[in-house]
Design an enzyme around this catalytic site. Structure first.
Site, PDB file in Angstrom:
ATOM      1  N   ASP A 143      62.924   4.986  27.569  1.00  0.00           N
ATOM      2  CA  ASP A 143      61.798   5.177  26.591  1.00  0.00           C
ATOM      3  C   ASP A 143      62.371   5.975  25.411  1.00  0.00           C
ATOM      4  O   ASP A 143      62.325   5.325  24.167  1.00  0.00           O
ATOM      5  CB  ASP A 143      60.722   5.907  27.265  1.00  0.00           C
ATOM      6  CG  ASP A 143      59.336   6.042  26.077  1.00  0.00           C
ATOM      7  OD1 ASP A 143      58.547   5.303  25.948  1.00  0.00           O
ATOM      8  OD2 ASP A 143      59.475   6.842  25.339  1.00  0.00           O
ATOM      9  N   VAL A 171      56.865   3.837  24.323  1.00  0.00           N
ATOM     10  CA  VAL A 171      57.743   2.630  24.414  1.00  0.00           C
ATOM     11  C   VAL A 171      57.615   1.655  25.773  1.00  0.00           C
ATOM     12  O   VAL A 171      57.323   0.626  25.877  1.00  0.00           O
ATOM     13  CB  VAL A 171      59.278   2.835  24.172  1.00  0.00           C
ATOM     14  CG1 VAL A 171      60.127   1.435  24.348  1.00  0.00           C
ATOM     15  CG2 VAL A 171      59.472   3.221  22.687  1.00  0.00           C
ATOM     16  N   ASP A 172      57.648   2.581  26.974  1.00  0.00           N
ATOM     17  CA  ASP A 172      57.373   2.117  28.156  1.00  0.00           C
ATOM     18  C   ASP A 172      55.889   1.408  28.388  1.00  0.00           C
ATOM     19  O   ASP A 172      55.958   0.572  28.862  1.00  0.00           O
ATOM     20  CB  ASP A 172      57.602   3.292  29.118  1.00  0.00           C
ATOM     21  CG  ASP A 172      59.042   3.311  29.465  1.00  0.00           C
ATOM     22  OD1 ASP A 172      59.729   2.708  29.173  1.00  0.00           O
ATOM     23  OD2 ASP A 172      59.342   4.305  30.057  1.00  0.00           O
ATOM     24  N   ILE A 173      55.051   2.272  27.733  1.00  0.00           N
ATOM     25  CA  ILE A 173      53.547   1.715  27.885  1.00  0.00           C
ATOM     26  C   ILE A 173      53.255   0.684  27.055  1.00  0.00           C
ATOM     27  O   ILE A 173      52.672  -0.369  27.788  1.00  0.00           O
ATOM     28  CB  ILE A 173      52.502   3.124  27.548  1.00  0.00           C
ATOM     29  CG1 ILE A 173      52.785   4.228  28.657  1.00  0.00           C
ATOM     30  CG2 ILE A 173      51.152   2.712  27.414  1.00  0.00           C
ATOM     31  CD1 ILE A 173      51.822   5.274  28.280  1.00  0.00           C
ATOM     32  N   GLY A 176      54.630  -2.149  28.988  1.00  0.00           N
ATOM     33  CA  GLY A 176      53.732  -2.567  30.161  1.00  0.00           C
ATOM     34  C   GLY A 176      52.836  -3.375  29.894  1.00  0.00           C
ATOM     35  O   GLY A 176      52.276  -4.391  30.357  1.00  0.00           O
TER      36      GLY A 176
END
Length: 399
Positions: A143, A171-173, A176
């Site tokens: 991230d 970024v990760d969220i 997802g």
């Protein structure tokens, strides 16, 4: 975990770790999908990302993104472990994974080479850092590193300060959320064609996609964006301002809102000032406007002002910390804090009238459902015991 959610009857095999993938599969599990989380024998590494830790040693980081899932611990690097996975996929709708590029192919489980032919209805959802090809193809993604590489840090921070990482792993969220949307789109398309497909999103692509309006501004004007702290590149006043108590964020999107703000803070003459008559003029004279607003706000109570402005349709909010937010009456009213025996977490943000989501179970202990899942796949007690003895499958201590 029986459910009547919108995704009831959808079975998802979740091989993901860390954040983007588990966040996506929790979203789907909250709305009724049966998610079987397959972890390596040592577990998802976020189990150790603490303190704080749950009684069984699982960190809050893991607990926050893995509810409503069944837990199977399996060594997929060994042929017997991969055979279990193939049995799981026989009646699965979706496989979600975020392995390093080439891992499934090395295990003879590549989508185009094996899975597509063997399971034609299967949707293979893949998350990676940068994709499988191109100049950055195959590199691992993290991230904060992608925030740096894809421009987020360059636009985050004070104008005269250094680039700053966003305080949440956006970024990760975002990745997802994108893969969850891709899975739902593929399920809808499968209802027409009867066929699965491979869907993919990357941390890098997801980040570039949410660089709005900075990317749009640059593509139209050719002028590189600059850091503006809390201020907006296109709107003014759109910033945090000090008051006598707590800071208040003002997000004034039109002239009507600006007039109401000026009247409420006792500075109606701001509206007639030619420097502030339109958003374009307010942007040109951003510094002078900020100085004038700070002078008018310095004796006012921030929370009271924000409440009065909201009543008038003016976007404003006190800058609150996390404990205050989670204890706010509106947070509780919206069900955005869930408290069940042995579990506390944030709520489900998507509301549905006929098929609401639900929190049915907390995150599983490592290997909590290993025996039950293997038995449901047709393995006998002796076979299960042998796999556990050999370290191919893992169960909780004392199980």
């Amino acid at each position: 975990m029986t459910t009547t959610g919108a995704l009831a009857g959808i079975r998802i095999v979740d091989l993901t770790r860390v954040l983007g993938g588990p966040y996506a599969t929790q979203m789907l599990a909250d709305h009724g999908a049966e998610v079987i989380k397959v972890e390596p024998p040592d577990g998802d590494e976020t189990r150790g990302w603490g303190p704080p830790f749950r009684e069984d040693g699982a960190a809050s980081y893991f607990v926050g993104i893995n509810r409503n899932k069944r837990g199977l611990a399996l060594d997929l690097s060994r042929p017997a472990g991969r055979e279990v996975l193939l049995r799981l996929l026989a009646d699965a709708d979706v496989l979600v994974e975020n392995f390093k590029t080439g891992t499934l192919e090395k295990w003879d489980l590549g989508y185009h080479e094996v899975l597509k032919g063997r399971f034609p209805r299967l949707i293979h959802a893949r998350i990676s850092g940068f994709g499988d090809d191109g100049p950055l193809g195959g590199y691992p993604g993290y991230d904060a590193v992608v925030q740096a590489m894809a421009g987020v840090m360059s636009i985050n921070g004070d104008a005269d300060g250094e680039p700053v990482r966003a305080g949440v792993p956006i970024v990760d969220i975002a990745t997802g959320m994108n893969i969850a949307a891709a899975i739902l789109m593929a399920l809808i398309e499968r209802s027409r064609s009867g066929l699965g497909q491979k869907v993919e999103t990357t941390l890098y692509d997801s980040t570039i996609a949410f660089l709005h309006p900075h990317a749009a501004n640059y593509l139209m004007s050719g002028r590189p964006p600059r850091r503006t702290g809390n201020a907006h590149a296109n709107i003014a006043p759109y910033d945090a301002f000090p008051t006598a108590t707590v800071p208040v964020f003002l997000a004034i999107g039109n002239d009507r809102q600006f007039a109401r703000l000026a009247a409420e803070i006792g500075a109606p003459t701001l509206v007639a000032d030619p420097r502030f008559r339109s958003n374009a003029e307010r942007l040109k004279h951003r510094d002078e406007l900020r100085e004038a607003l700070i002078g008018a706000l310095r004796l006012l109570d921030g929370r009271g002002l924000a409440a009065r402005l909201l009543e008038q349709g003016v976007p404003a909010g006190a800058v609150e910390d996390i404990p205050a937010v989670l204890d706010h009456p509106h947070t509780r009213h919206r069900g955005m804090v869930v408290e069940e025996p042995g579990y506390r977490g944030t709520g489900i943000p998507v509301r549905m009238t006929r098929t609401p989501g639900s929190v049915r179970a907390g995150p599983p202990r490592l290997g909590a459902d290993t025996r039950a899942v293997l038995a449901a796949l047709g393995y006998g007690e002796a076979e299960i015991a042998a796999m556990i003895e050999a370290g191919i499958a893992v169960v909780p201590p004392g199980d």
